[in-house]
Design an enzyme around this catalytic site. Sequence first.
Site, short mmCIF file in Angstrom:
data_model
loop_
_atom_site.label_atom_id
_atom_site.label_comp_id
_atom_site.label_asym_id
_atom_site.label_seq_id
_atom_site.Cartn_x
_atom_site.Cartn_y
_atom_site.Cartn_z
N GLU A 136 -10.27 10.64 8.61
CA GLU A 136 -10.21 9.19 8.76
C GLU A 136 -8.85 8.73 9.29
OE1 GLU A 136 -12.37 6.51 6.96
OE2 GLU A 136 -13.96 7.85 6.32
N GLN A 151 -0.42 -2.37 14.16
CA GLN A 151 0.13 -3.24 13.12
C GLN A 151 1.33 -4.02 13.65
OE1 GLN A 151 1.04 -0.88 9.67
NE2 GLN A 151 -1.11 -0.54 9.14
N HIS A 201 -13.21 4.33 8.53
CA HIS A 201 -12.34 4.27 9.70
C HIS A 201 -12.93 5.11 10.83
CE1 HIS A 201 -9.83 3.44 6.20
NE2 HIS A 201 -9.03 2.75 6.99
N GLU A 240 0.84 -1.19 0.00
CA GLU A 240 0.00 0.00 0.00
C GLU A 240 0.88 1.25 0.00
OE1 GLU A 240 -3.68 1.83 2.65
OE2 GLU A 240 -1.92 1.02 3.70
N TRP A 241 0.72 2.07 -1.04
CA TRP A 241 1.38 3.37 -1.01
C TRP A 241 0.45 4.34 -0.30
CZ3 TRP A 241 1.94 7.38 -5.49
CH2 TRP A 241 2.64 8.51 -5.01
N ARG A 242 0.82 4.74 0.92
CA ARG A 242 0.08 5.74 1.67
C ARG A 242 0.55 7.11 1.19
NH1 ARG A 242 -2.50 5.17 6.64
NH2 ARG A 242 -2.45 7.45 6.56
N LYS A 246 -14.06 -2.44 3.61
CA LYS A 246 -13.12 -2.37 4.72
C LYS A 246 -13.68 -1.53 5.85
CE LYS A 246 -8.58 -0.59 6.05
NZ LYS A 246 -7.50 0.35 5.66
N ARG A 255 -6.41 -8.82 13.86
CA ARG A 255 -5.54 -8.83 12.69
C ARG A 255 -4.98 -10.22 12.41
NH1 ARG A 255 -3.88 -3.59 11.28
NH2 ARG A 255 -4.39 -1.96 12.80
#
Length: 431
Positions: free
Chosen positions: A87, A236, A143, A46-48, A170, A213
């Site tokens: 978010e 995470q 979120h 994932e490119w944030r 999601k 998770r």
Amino acid sequence: MTSVTVRKVTLGQGKPKICVPLMGKNQEEIERAAKEVKKLPADLVEWRADGFSDVLSAQAVVQSLALIRRILGEDVPVLFTVRTKKEGGAANLSAQEYSRCAYSAIEGGADLLDVEMSAGKETVFAIIQEAHRQGKKVILSSHDFSCTPKEEEMLSRLCRMQEWGADITKLAVMPKDASDVLRLLSVTLAMKETYADRPFITMSMGKDGLISRLCGETFGSCLTFGCGTKASAPGQMEARALRNVLDAVHKSLAPDAPSLPCHIFLIGFMGTGKSTIARLLSRRLKAEQMEMDQRIVEQEGMEINEIFARHGQEYFRDRETQTLRELSKIKPAVISCGGGIVLREENIRLMQATGKTILLTASPETILARVKKDDSRPNLKGRKTVEGIQELMDQRRDYYCRAAQITISTDKKTPDEVAEQVILSFCEKNS
């Protein structure tokens, strides 16, 4: 539940896939982050981009995506995300700017886009339409960093995301205690068992929510986020440790899964509940679920309507036959078939040679109620009435009767009742 395949990664089957974020203020930092991520066991990256200083520059976004692709290679899907401040992210964008970022990512070759539900229905619809036009997938997300909403609200959000056309849904929430985590997991299980018709992602953030998770294979969440040197959200786990845990869970679960003696083919007219029942059977029998139409869509790279428009119905029937031949090489599964698969005698022979064909039926009135808002069924064009449905059912009745080894009506029955009847009938036939 249907699966979603992006490059060589399939979401919605087997172990939850691991997505690792990379971040950077400029292309130099992005390059370093991508090289670090490449060393990790990432199924997706994932490119944030909300921390990227040139996120509003289409040229810079396109160049950065090309840089990431060169470093990661061709097999790893890239998810593009601009997380807004509301978010939990860093971006403070107008609706127009948010859309512009999304369109730049689509043009730049991102495989998936994270689109925030809070952007609003009109913005979401426009981005999804453009993404699908260019063959990209969309994760529609919500979120909540302040609390864990009520279960009804969490379910409502996930179901609305499906209605809005997301490929994957999601939901991420913040727990205040362990009971909040349990409520999130309860919603996750309800989605898996009853509501989800496509892959979904749920997580309870922070240290308290870490367990959410790790248990996606049991509760149904298809993706989990691991990190390298820097996490993109609280809670995470380091990606290598996460991979070890997921592998251990999968290995422990596998020996308990019994195998079917043969395929279960669910056949019947559109709207009789084949996909819903297949999802329930898959869980109860601990067998893989397969959607014939979705498998063809993924292999062709276009939706059913487009296949019919470009190549015609006969071509689509050829693809069905080819897919049935391929099924003889895989372990027995629960297979939801398209409504017209019985129109070829060869298809009937192939199904009966490798499994049991179970015909689900329903009245035209019931079917109309179930499909009246669905515009993805080419054979219903101009026939979305009780009379039109009855006419098409009459045309196929003899085919279904020849194909069916077991027949079960779904009228006035809950999905659980139908699934139970299918299991009992299937066991009797195989006893």
